[in-house]
Enzyme design. Sequence first.
Site, PDB file in Angstrom:
ATOM      1  N   GLY A 295      86.057  85.129  56.385  1.00 19.99           N
ATOM      2  CA  GLY A 295      84.978  84.396  57.069  1.00 19.99           C
ATOM      3  C   GLY A 295      84.627  85.088  58.373  1.00 19.99           C
ATOM      4  O   GLY A 295      85.396  85.047  59.342  1.00 19.99           O
TER       5      GLY A 295
ATOM      6  N   GLY B 286      82.276  84.451  60.639  1.00 18.46           N
ATOM      7  CA  GLY B 286      81.287  83.587  61.281  1.00 18.46           C
ATOM      8  C   GLY B 286      81.513  83.451  62.775  1.00 18.46           C
ATOM      9  O   GLY B 286      82.099  84.332  63.424  1.00 18.46           O
TER      10      GLY B 286
ATOM     11  N   PHE C 194      89.756  75.993  69.086  1.00 21.51           N
ATOM     12  CA  PHE C 194      89.142  75.073  70.052  1.00 21.51           C
ATOM     13  C   PHE C 194      88.045  75.730  70.892  1.00 21.51           C
ATOM     14  O   PHE C 194      87.566  75.127  71.844  1.00 21.51           O
ATOM     15  CB  PHE C 194      90.220  74.490  70.975  1.00 21.51           C
ATOM     16  CG  PHE C 194      91.197  73.617  70.247  1.00 21.51           C
ATOM     17  CD1 PHE C 194      90.874  72.298  69.932  1.00 21.51           C
ATOM     18  CD2 PHE C 194      92.435  74.099  69.846  1.00 21.51           C
ATOM     19  CE1 PHE C 194      91.769  71.482  69.238  1.00 21.51           C
ATOM     20  CE2 PHE C 194      93.332  73.293  69.153  1.00 21.51           C
ATOM     21  CZ  PHE C 194      93.002  71.980  68.850  1.00 21.51           C
TER      22      PHE C 194
ATOM     23  N   CYS D 192      79.670  71.264  64.603  1.00 27.16           N
ATOM     24  CA  CYS D 192      80.964  70.606  64.370  1.00 27.16           C
ATOM     25  C   CYS D 192      81.083  69.149  64.788  1.00 27.16           C
ATOM     26  O   CYS D 192      81.726  68.385  64.065  1.00 27.16           O
ATOM     27  CB  CYS D 192      82.057  71.424  65.030  1.00 27.16           C
ATOM     28  SG  CYS D 192      82.245  73.011  64.212  1.00 27.16           S
TER      29      CYS D 192
ATOM     30  N   LYS E 147      72.910  74.538  72.660  1.00 31.46           N
ATOM     31  CA  LYS E 147      73.351  74.604  74.055  1.00 31.46           C
ATOM     32  C   LYS E 147      73.001  76.001  74.541  1.00 31.46           C
ATOM     33  O   LYS E 147      72.614  76.853  73.732  1.00 31.46           O
ATOM     34  CB  LYS E 147      74.855  74.319  74.187  1.00 31.46           C
ATOM     35  CG  LYS E 147      75.730  75.321  73.447  1.00 31.46           C
ATOM     36  CD  LYS E 147      77.189  74.963  73.442  1.00 31.46           C
ATOM     37  CE  LYS E 147      77.859  75.262  74.760  1.00 31.46           C
ATOM     38  NZ  LYS E 147      79.340  75.297  74.629  1.00 31.46           N
TER      39      LYS E 147
HETATM   40  N1  NAI Z   1      81.390  77.261  65.268  1.00 33.46           N
HETATM   41  C1  NAI Z   1      82.340  76.953  66.119  1.00 33.46           C
HETATM   42  O1  NAI Z   1      82.179  77.093  67.324  1.00 33.46           O
HETATM   43  C2  NAI Z   1      83.656  76.435  65.645  1.00 33.46           C
HETATM   44  C3  NAI Z   1      83.903  76.231  64.302  1.00 33.46           C
HETATM   45  N2  NAI Z   1      85.127  75.774  63.891  1.00 33.46           N
HETATM   46  C4  NAI Z   1      85.425  75.632  62.462  1.00 33.46           C
HETATM   47  O2  NAI Z   1      85.639  76.945  61.927  1.00 33.46           O
HETATM   48  C5  NAI Z   1      85.165  77.016  60.578  1.00 33.46           C
HETATM   49  C6  NAI Z   1      84.166  78.137  60.460  1.00 33.46           C
HETATM   50  O3  NAI Z   1      83.054  77.829  61.270  1.00 33.46           O
HETATM   51  P1  NAI Z   1      81.948  78.923  61.603  1.00 33.46           P
HETATM   52  O4  NAI Z   1      82.605  80.217  61.929  1.00 33.46           O
HETATM   53  O5  NAI Z   1      81.046  78.300  62.596  1.00 33.46           O
HETATM   54  O6  NAI Z   1      81.211  79.057  60.181  1.00 33.46           O
HETATM   55  P2  NAI Z   1      80.156  80.141  59.733  1.00 33.46           P
HETATM   56  O7  NAI Z   1      79.304  79.490  58.711  1.00 33.46           O
HETATM   57  O8  NAI Z   1      79.532  80.788  60.923  1.00 33.46           O
HETATM   58  O9  NAI Z   1      81.037  81.280  59.022  1.00 33.46           O
HETATM   59  C7  NAI Z   1      81.744  81.096  57.848  1.00 33.46           C
HETATM   60  C8  NAI Z   1      81.707  82.389  57.047  1.00 33.46           C
HETATM   61  O10 NAI Z   1      82.572  82.247  55.916  1.00 33.46           O
HETATM   62  C9  NAI Z   1      82.001  83.003  54.860  1.00 33.46           C
HETATM   63  N3  NAI Z   1      82.582  82.588  53.586  1.00 33.46           N
HETATM   64  C10 NAI Z   1      82.450  81.397  52.953  1.00 33.46           C
HETATM   65  N4  NAI Z   1      83.151  81.394  51.814  1.00 33.46           N
HETATM   66  C11 NAI Z   1      83.754  82.599  51.716  1.00 33.46           C
HETATM   67  C12 NAI Z   1      84.625  83.195  50.766  1.00 33.46           C
HETATM   68  N5  NAI Z   1      85.019  82.520  49.692  1.00 33.46           N
HETATM   69  N6  NAI Z   1      85.048  84.465  50.974  1.00 33.46           N
HETATM   70  C13 NAI Z   1      84.631  85.151  52.073  1.00 33.46           C
HETATM   71  N7  NAI Z   1      83.819  84.637  53.011  1.00 33.46           N
HETATM   72  C14 NAI Z   1      83.389  83.373  52.843  1.00 33.46           C
HETATM   73  C15 NAI Z   1      80.524  82.719  54.971  1.00 33.46           C
HETATM   74  O11 NAI Z   1      79.758  83.702  54.291  1.00 33.46           O
HETATM   75  C16 NAI Z   1      80.320  82.727  56.493  1.00 33.46           C
HETATM   76  O12 NAI Z   1      79.917  84.001  56.958  1.00 33.46           O
HETATM   77  C17 NAI Z   1      84.609  75.630  60.261  1.00 33.46           C
HETATM   78  O13 NAI Z   1      85.620  74.881  59.636  1.00 33.46           O
HETATM   79  C18 NAI Z   1      84.301  75.042  61.628  1.00 33.46           C
HETATM   80  O14 NAI Z   1      84.401  73.649  61.627  1.00 33.46           O
HETATM   81  C19 NAI Z   1      86.124  75.538  64.774  1.00 33.46           C
HETATM   82  C20 NAI Z   1      85.950  75.739  66.114  1.00 33.46           C
HETATM   83  C21 NAI Z   1      84.696  76.208  66.661  1.00 33.46           C
HETATM   84  O1  UGA Z   2      84.959  72.651  66.698  1.00 38.61           O
HETATM   85  C1  UGA Z   2      84.031  73.167  67.270  1.00 38.61           C
HETATM   86  O2  UGA Z   2      83.049  73.670  66.711  1.00 38.61           O
HETATM   87  C2  UGA Z   2      83.958  73.190  68.771  1.00 38.61           C
HETATM   88  O3  UGA Z   2      83.085  72.092  69.139  1.00 38.61           O
HETATM   89  C3  UGA Z   2      82.820  71.996  70.525  1.00 38.61           C
HETATM   90  O4  UGA Z   2      82.222  73.193  70.987  1.00 38.61           O
HETATM   91  P1  UGA Z   2      80.662  73.496  70.823  1.00 38.61           P
HETATM   92  O5  UGA Z   2      80.070  72.547  69.835  1.00 38.61           O
HETATM   93  O6  UGA Z   2      80.543  74.945  70.560  1.00 38.61           O
HETATM   94  O7  UGA Z   2      80.019  73.238  72.255  1.00 38.61           O
HETATM   95  P2  UGA Z   2      80.220  72.065  73.353  1.00 38.61           P
HETATM   96  O8  UGA Z   2      80.245  72.677  74.676  1.00 38.61           O
HETATM   97  O9  UGA Z   2      81.335  71.184  73.003  1.00 38.61           O
HETATM   98  O10 UGA Z   2      78.859  71.250  73.235  1.00 38.61           O
HETATM   99  C4  UGA Z   2      78.549  70.479  72.088  1.00 38.61           C
HETATM  100  C5  UGA Z   2      77.259  69.723  72.319  1.00 38.61           C
HETATM  101  O11 UGA Z   2      77.447  68.680  73.263  1.00 38.61           O
HETATM  102  C6  UGA Z   2      76.489  68.791  74.301  1.00 38.61           C
HETATM  103  N1  UGA Z   2      77.108  68.314  75.557  1.00 38.61           N
HETATM  104  C7  UGA Z   2      78.303  68.794  75.959  1.00 38.61           C
HETATM  105  C8  UGA Z   2      78.885  68.343  77.114  1.00 38.61           C
HETATM  106  C9  UGA Z   2      78.233  67.383  77.897  1.00 38.61           C
HETATM  107  O12 UGA Z   2      78.711  66.913  78.961  1.00 38.61           O
HETATM  108  N2  UGA Z   2      77.030  66.916  77.469  1.00 38.61           N
HETATM  109  C10 UGA Z   2      76.450  67.359  76.318  1.00 38.61           C
HETATM  110  O13 UGA Z   2      75.351  66.902  75.948  1.00 38.61           O
HETATM  111  C11 UGA Z   2      76.125  70.267  74.337  1.00 38.61           C
HETATM  112  O14 UGA Z   2      74.882  70.475  74.937  1.00 38.61           O
HETATM  113  C12 UGA Z   2      76.134  70.590  72.864  1.00 38.61           C
HETATM  114  O15 UGA Z   2      74.918  70.232  72.263  1.00 38.61           O
HETATM  115  C13 UGA Z   2      84.136  71.811  71.284  1.00 38.61           C
HETATM  116  O16 UGA Z   2      83.865  71.800  72.684  1.00 38.61           O
HETATM  117  C14 UGA Z   2      85.107  72.940  70.953  1.00 38.61           C
HETATM  118  O17 UGA Z   2      86.360  72.701  71.583  1.00 38.61           O
HETATM  119  C15 UGA Z   2      85.295  73.003  69.441  1.00 38.61           C
HETATM  120  O18 UGA Z   2      86.153  74.091  69.104  1.00 38.61           O
END
Ligand code: NAI
Ligand code: UGA
Length: 471
Positions: free
Chosen positions: A17, A19, A167, A277, A340
Amino acid sequence: MLKNPSPIAVKKICCIGAGYVGGPTMAMIAKQCPHIQVTVVDINQQRIDEWNSEELPIYEPGLHEIVSECRGKNLTFTTDVDETIRDADMVFISVNTPTKTFGVGAGRAANLEFVEKCARKIAEVSIGHKIVVEKSTLPVRTAEAVKTILSNSTTGASFDVLSNPEFLAEGTAVEDLISPDRVLIGGENETAINALVEVYANWVPRERLLTTNLWSSELSKLTANAFLAQRVSSINAISALCEATGADVDEVSTAIGTDSRIGPKFLKASVGFGGSCFQKDILNLVYLCEYFGLPEVAQYWEQVVTMNDHQKQRFVNRMVRTMFNTVSDKRIAIWGFAFKKDTNDIRESAAIYVCRDLLMEKAKLAIYDPQVKPEQMRAALESVMQDENGELNAMKRELLDNNVQYCDNGAAAADDAHAIAVLTEWDEFKDCDFEAIRDSMKQPAFVFDGRNLLKHADLCDKGFTYFGIGF
Ligand SMILES: NC(=O)C1=CN([C@@H]2O[C@H](COP(=O)(O)OP(=O)(O)OC[C@H]3O[C@@H](n4cnc5c(N)ncnc54)[C@H](O)[C@@H]3O)[C@@H](O)[C@H]2O)C=CC1
Ligand SMILES: O=C(O)[C@H]1O[C@H](OP(=O)(O)OP(=O)(O)OC[C@H]2O[C@@H](n3ccc(=O)[nH]c3=O)[C@H](O)[C@@H]2O)[C@H](O)[C@@H](O)[C@@H]1O
């Protein structure tokens, strides 16, 4: 904290992944651990090509520098999934876990299809011993299913499963990864846990490396996101009361945030939280509570999402009401589309829903975001306006074709507009030439600041009719 450092030294890591999580987290491991070969695999060839190019698929301050430093040394991006898994000591699963859109649990449960496919692929191609690490956010007890699939491997391989939720927040991913509040590692086998602890110990102080059992680790991730989103919905709920009573939500936030038991973070009222998320993870928590026979607990958490939807609707309603109960045919500048600042991610961005509702009022939108491409915005708007069969009726297609313009800067979007709606808190919006912008707009020139970003008194002095959130 663990007593016994591991004798296992991880040499090769595979992350499935590439991403928003897989890319930055693995780039950081590669940077901090030059002795470890880190390979990120994905089935999406275009994404891998972008990671190998000068224009990375995600915008994240500081990330490009780290990728450039490590790529070609100990950081590789490839679509060669099987070979990379086979070669690795440790395999991270960092694939998407979106909300299910079909079947049992549709609209709530996490779709674990991609995680399961990864587990099956690991079982199929592995040889020797592997530590499999859940990096994706998963419902509590998913590791049970992962272990069962792996235990059916017919290659003779053996496995340990760890949970290591991420996180990081988008826009600050690099900072968050360099200096995390904590790294959480859940597992059953101390040797496997220690192997991962030793990877992070290359740069994270040991007192920040928390180890728990598998289920606590899985559940802590959903709980952390639910608590953070709950704070935003709580302050947004209060913002509605502020608007009705003459209180100022930013003053209320400061007043309550100075109480050390409450703390100042995540108390910024806004047009509503977005991102891939918060909503997904709360709905997943709601589903889990219902599944385990806890309907009152489920309802409690669901309210966080209900409140967030209400906040987005309230924002549009206020715009329409203020602009003499009609925005039909009025040009409205949309400043910011990302969920954001400092990210190009638009998943679940409040802007999508605000734009949809304004379009349904027949407004003419002029949208600008410094990092989001017009085709991304168009695809998101098209998707949110489709009916349940994925179709766009003629009226909606016409609105998308004729009533949306994508602009190169905020001033161009505001030119000849009746109003500006600030939907993302990009810093550049603070430094605009507001006198020139006011002169280019229809009068009265309205500003609806969904982020309380701009200087309220200053804009009023310059002749704008300004509305923020919560005052
Ligand atoms: N976006 C964020 O800031 C955060 C996300 N998470 C969690 O992390 C996980 C991933 O999130 P993102 O990175 O945002 O997702 P994303 O959608 O950006 O990336 C996921 C990637 O996995 C690939 N993929 C899917 N199935 C596959 C397979 N079978 N083999 C190889 N590649 C495969 C997709 O093509 C995609 O590029 C989710 O569970 C999300 O909830 C946790 C913390 C922060
Ligand atoms: O699991 C995840 O994907 C991540 O989700 C959030 O991170 P993220 O969604 O990237 O960004 P945040 O800074 O949390 O903001 C989320 C949303 O809440 C809004 N927000 C945040 C804080 C605030 O005081 N007010 C507010 O409206 C932001 O504008 C944004 O739309 C969490 O902060 C991360 O710890 C977590 O890993």
